[in-house]
Design a protein around this motif. Structure first.
Motif, mmCIF file in Angstrom:
data_model
loop_
_atom_site.group_PDB
_atom_site.id
_atom_site.type_symbol
_atom_site.label_atom_id
_atom_site.label_comp_id
_atom_site.label_asym_id
_atom_site.label_seq_id
_atom_site.Cartn_x
_atom_site.Cartn_y
_atom_site.Cartn_z
ATOM 1 N N GLY A 58 -3.025 10.364 -6.279
ATOM 2 C CA GLY A 58 -3.123 9.036 -5.678
ATOM 3 C C GLY A 58 -1.964 8.809 -4.734
ATOM 4 N N LYS A 59 -1.794 7.562 -4.302
ATOM 5 C CA LYS A 59 -0.734 7.275 -3.333
ATOM 6 C C LYS A 59 0.647 7.313 -3.982
ATOM 7 C CE LYS A 59 -2.952 3.595 -1.567
ATOM 8 N NZ LYS A 59 -4.399 3.446 -1.440
ATOM 9 N N ALA A 60 0.730 6.975 -5.268
ATOM 10 C CA ALA A 60 2.040 6.906 -5.921
ATOM 11 C C ALA A 60 2.169 7.829 -7.133
ATOM 12 C CB ALA A 60 2.326 5.466 -6.355
ATOM 13 N N PHE A 73 -0.438 -1.585 3.038
ATOM 14 C CA PHE A 73 -1.589 -1.876 3.900
ATOM 15 C C PHE A 73 -2.605 -0.739 3.828
ATOM 16 C CE2 PHE A 73 2.450 -3.438 5.843
ATOM 17 C CZ PHE A 73 2.358 -4.714 5.319
ATOM 18 N N ASN A 74 -2.955 -0.390 2.587
ATOM 19 C CA ASN A 74 -3.948 0.649 2.328
ATOM 20 C C ASN A 74 -3.593 1.975 3.005
ATOM 21 O OD1 ASN A 74 -6.182 1.796 1.212
ATOM 22 N ND2 ASN A 74 -7.628 0.905 2.666
ATOM 23 N N GLY A 75 -2.330 2.343 2.905
ATOM 24 C CA GLY A 75 -1.906 3.649 3.396
ATOM 25 C C GLY A 75 -1.539 3.673 4.869
ATOM 26 N N ALA A 76 -1.727 2.558 5.585
ATOM 27 C CA ALA A 76 -1.417 2.521 7.026
ATOM 28 C C ALA A 76 0.087 2.688 7.264
ATOM 29 C CB ALA A 76 -1.904 1.217 7.644
ATOM 30 N N PHE A 102 9.893 -3.012 1.203
ATOM 31 C CA PHE A 102 9.316 -1.925 2.005
ATOM 32 C C PHE A 102 8.172 -2.453 2.877
ATOM 33 C CE2 PHE A 102 5.817 1.184 2.232
ATOM 34 C CZ PHE A 102 6.423 2.210 2.942
ATOM 35 N N ARG A 103 7.244 -3.220 2.263
ATOM 36 C CA ARG A 103 6.092 -3.719 3.028
ATOM 37 C C ARG A 103 6.539 -4.504 4.252
ATOM 38 N NH1 ARG A 103 4.392 -5.708 -2.262
ATOM 39 N NH2 ARG A 103 2.946 -4.239 -3.215
ATOM 40 N N ARG A 104 7.602 -5.294 4.092
ATOM 41 C CA ARG A 104 8.038 -6.228 5.142
ATOM 42 C C ARG A 104 9.253 -5.735 5.919
ATOM 43 N NH1 ARG A 104 6.997 -12.160 2.239
ATOM 44 N NH2 ARG A 104 4.976 -11.602 1.338
#
Ligand code: TMP
Ligand code: ASP
Length: 235
Positions: A10-12, A35-38, A215-217
């Motif tokens: 998976g991603k993580a 953002f869904n892997g973006a 991280f997201r922001r």
């Protein structure tokens, strides 16, 4: 326990089979996506923090009567868990406005909600995990009405326990996402992880973000934030 071939990445996390067909091993990575892997990156030693934190919390939840997939931590990044069939829902509980809730309903972030809320998203990367309601879930046979009642009950119990666990280390639990799985006999148990990847955690005094929103922001300081959560929880 003999570890066999990798089943899934998976991603993580990666998931491996073991010699016991009812037991899987999860291995936590430092990879971070949003953002869904973006958006892709990595947070140094995140896998270690998430593994230890998730395991410690799941053991506390078990003591509070909430069934989880946790069996045994093998190493800094590796844990044995019960094999489940994941219910393809992201189960989101909120205590304070933030993120997609604040955006969707046009409210500022950081407002205490009058009651905790529960929402479901359909776990489907191709569709960007769309929001889904109980009628749509049962119509698509993603879960039964009875399973949804169990999931809702457990989700609010998890919330009550997590609020206490984090309040004890001066952290406000803003919101979180959990996932559930089915054992062979149909029993619903808590699966996946509970970590700064999947919770919004704000310092109670300063409202400093101690979670993946850094991280997201692009706020910076994500490594330090994960380490601070680990330090407060004595991981
Ligand atoms: P949201 O406000 O973006 O809907 O996020 C709600 C909570 O769910 C927040 O604690 C972050 C967590 N979350 C995940 O764990 N995985 C995801 O893919 C998303 C979008 C949110
Ligand atoms: N799970 C999301 C992703 O895959 C990231 C997030 O937590 O926002 O990109």
């Amino acid at each position: 326990m003999e570890i066999l071939e990798q089943l899934y990445e998976g991603k993580a996390k990666k998931v491996f089979k073991t010699a016991d067909a009812d037991v899987y091993m999860v291995q936590y990575k430092d990879d971070a996506t949003a953002f869904n892997g973006a958006k892709k990156g990595s947070i140094s030693d995140k896998g270690i923090v998430n593994n230890k934190m998730s395991n410690q919390i799941m053991q506390q939840l078990e003591k509070a009567g909430i069934p989880t997939h946790y069996i045994e931590q093998l190493s800094d990044r590796e844990t044995l868990v019960k094999r489940v069939e994941i219910v393809p829902l992201e189960v989101i509980v909120r205590n304070v406005t933030a993120g997609s809730f604040a955006k969707r309903f046009g409210v500022e972030e950081g407002l205490q909600l009058k009651n905790p809320t529960l929402e479901f998203c359909y776990k489907n990367d191709d569709l960007d995990d769309p929001m889904i309601n109980n009628y749509q879930i049962t119509a698509l046979e993603l879960a039964t009405e009875q399973e949804l009642a169990t999931i809702a009950d457990l989700a609010f119990k998890v919330n009550a326990e997590l609020i206490k666990i984090f309040a004890a280390v001066n952290i406000r639990l803003v919101d979180f996402k959990i996932e559930f799985g089915r054992l062979d006999d149909g029993t619903i148990i808590l699966a996946d992880e509970i970590s700064p990847d999947t919770c919004r955690l704000w310092d109670k005094d300063t409202n400093e973000k101690l979670d993946k929103d850094r991280f997201r922001r692009d706020l910076g300081g994500e490594v330090e934030a994960y380490q601070e959560v680990a330090r407060r929880l004595s991981l």
